[in-house]
Design a protein around this motif. Structure first.
Motif, PDB file in Angstrom:
ATOM      1  N   VAL A 350       0.815  -1.221   0.000  1.00 38.96           N
ATOM      2  CA  VAL A 350       0.000   0.000   0.000  1.00 38.96           C
ATOM      3  C   VAL A 350       0.844   1.264   0.000  1.00 38.96           C
ATOM      4  CG1 VAL A 350      -1.931  -1.134   1.124  1.00 38.96           C
ATOM      5  CG2 VAL A 350      -0.145  -0.078   2.526  1.00 38.96           C
ATOM      6  N   TYR A 389       1.652   6.366  -1.593  1.00 36.22           N
ATOM      7  CA  TYR A 389       0.431   5.622  -1.317  1.00 36.22           C
ATOM      8  C   TYR A 389      -0.052   4.892  -2.567  1.00 36.22           C
ATOM      9  CZ  TYR A 389       0.110   8.023   3.154  1.00 36.22           C
ATOM     10  OH  TYR A 389       0.357   8.486   4.415  1.00 36.22           O
ATOM     11  N   GLY A 390      -0.256   3.579  -2.416  1.00 37.24           N
ATOM     12  CA  GLY A 390      -0.745   2.761  -3.508  1.00 37.24           C
ATOM     13  C   GLY A 390       0.309   2.325  -4.497  1.00 37.24           C
ATOM     14  N   GLN A 391       1.575   2.691  -4.280  1.00 36.96           N
ATOM     15  CA  GLN A 391       2.620   2.377  -5.248  1.00 36.96           C
ATOM     16  C   GLN A 391       3.754   1.545  -4.643  1.00 36.96           C
ATOM     17  OE1 GLN A 391       3.977   5.801  -7.436  1.00 36.96           O
ATOM     18  NE2 GLN A 391       1.926   6.723  -7.493  1.00 36.96           N
TER      19      GLN A 391
END
Length: 404
Positions: A350, A389-391
């Motif tokens: 995340v 975030y998210g990467q």
């Protein structure tokens, strides 16, 4: 309400500052009021005097018996006892008017047994009964103000003591936490000191005794081969060769012992395996994440301290992946270069905001990242953390090593 009751129980047992004096003062005041009530009843007719004595003695017995047993009985039983005390007091007030001053101990009991809004309601109700009991003889300002002021004073005194006890409990909890933290810090520092000393000793053995024995073994081996090459037909130097072989075997045995000592002192994961194998052992117990470990470059023996530091950093980074990333895959790459060795831990989790983490005071959940940087700085290395975030997250550490 549970916390308030616990505070009251501690106070009743004398475990709070001023609790004993607080309890004894109420008892002395109650006993004094009972004696005054008996004296004032002497002016009544004989039947009323007898009834007044029975009521006063019954009330006094209930009060002192219940006060001594109150902490040991259940809360419903305490409420029943308090109701019975109040009922006897209500019956007693018209017969012995001075017993209206029994409100004082009743107020404190209400607030102690019911340390919430119920206690305040009980105090207001008893005050109203005391004022209403004077109505047949005519209400006066003093008759109204007396019970009302008594109620306010009782509530204020109880609140002051309860606040004192609560603050004392908070201070005691803080002191206990500080003592526990100090013990933990002392244990941590002790363990860190032991680990550092073990590391230093292992490093010294590796760089001195083990290296010296290895050199002796190689030199003796070369000397043995040269003598054998010159004496292919005859071997007049057999005695010398025997001594050389003996010295070489002794050096070999001592070298094995030195390496065993080093293995016992270095991190457990490195004691019998290579750095790559140690990384496999670190990731093996972690379920739910697919770990891929790659090694690039010319694999070579690194200084023990460098290998131990790399392993510790890898353990910290991999632990962060397992605990926080929610990743499905993680790639761990160990790269050997001429003048440095690099370790990369990349996950598809995340992610997070590194700048936000760095802006937080130390100790607020990111001590793991601080430990990675600290370990790298001890060997003049560098740790770079990239994430969003998210990467996912990428942790890269580079440690300098001697090309030789």
């Amino acid at each position: 309400m549970r916390n308030e009751l616990d505070v009251e129980n501690l106070a009743k047992r004398g475990g709070q500052p001023g609790a004993m004096s607080y309890r004894n003062s109420i008892h002395i005041m109650t006993a004094t009021l009972l004696v005054v009530g008996l004296g004032a009843s002497a002016r009544l007719s004989l039947p009323l005097f007898a009834l007044a004595c029975v009521l006063l003695l019954a009330w006094g017995f209930l009060y002192f018996w219940g006060s001594s047993k109150r902490v040991d009985i259940s809360h419903p039983m305490q409420l029943a006892w308090l109701f019975l005390l109040t009922l006897v007091w209500i019956i007693m007030v018209p017969i012995v008017p001075i017993s209206i001053y029994m409100l004082f101990p009743l107020f404190f009991l209400y607030l102690q047994v019911m340390p919430d809004v119920r206690g305040i309601i009980a105090v207001i109700g008893a005050t109203s009964i005391a004022i209403a009991s004077q109505y047949p003889n005519g209400l006066t300002v003093g008759g109204v103000m007396g019970p009302a002021v008594s109620a306010i004073v009782s509530i204020a005194i109880d609140y002051a003591f309860r606040t004192l006890w609560r603050v004392n409990n908070e201070k005691q909890e803080l002191i206990d936490q500080l003592i526990e933290t100090r013990s933990q810090l002392a244990e941590t520092e002790r363990n860190a000191g032991i680990a550092a000393e073990r590391q230093r000793i292992a490093h010294e053995i590796h760089d001195t005794v083990a290296q010296g024995l290895s050199s002796i073994q190689m030199l003796l081996h070369v000397a043995e081969q040269e003598i054998l090459a010159k004496d292919e037909v005859e071997n007049p130097h057999a005695a010398a060769l025997d001594k050389i072989r003996l010295a070489r075997n002794t050096a070999s045995d001592n070298l094995s012992e030195a390496r065993a000592m080093i293995a016992a002192l270095q991190p457990a994961a490195l004691s019998q395996t290579s750095l790559e194998d140690a990384l496999h052992r670190v990731t093996q117990p972690l379920l739910g994440i697919h770990f891929v470990i790659n090694v690039d470059g010319d694999v070579r023996q690194l200084p023990m301290k460098t290998e131990a530091t790399l392993l510790r950093i890898a353990q910290g980074a991999i632990a962060n992946v397992a605990k926080h990333s929610e990743a499905k895959n993680c790639h761990v790459t160990l790269t050997y270069e001429e003048n440095e060795v690099r370790l990369d831990v990349v996950d598809d989790g995340v992610g997070f905001d590194p700048e936000q983490v760095r802006a937080q005071p130390a100790g607020l959940g990111h001590i793991g990242l601080s430990a990675l940087h600290q370990r790298a700085r001890e060997l003049n290395g560098e740790v770079v953390v990239e994430s969003a975030y998210g990467q996912g997250t990428a942790v890269s550490v580079a440690l300098p090593v001697d090309a030789n």
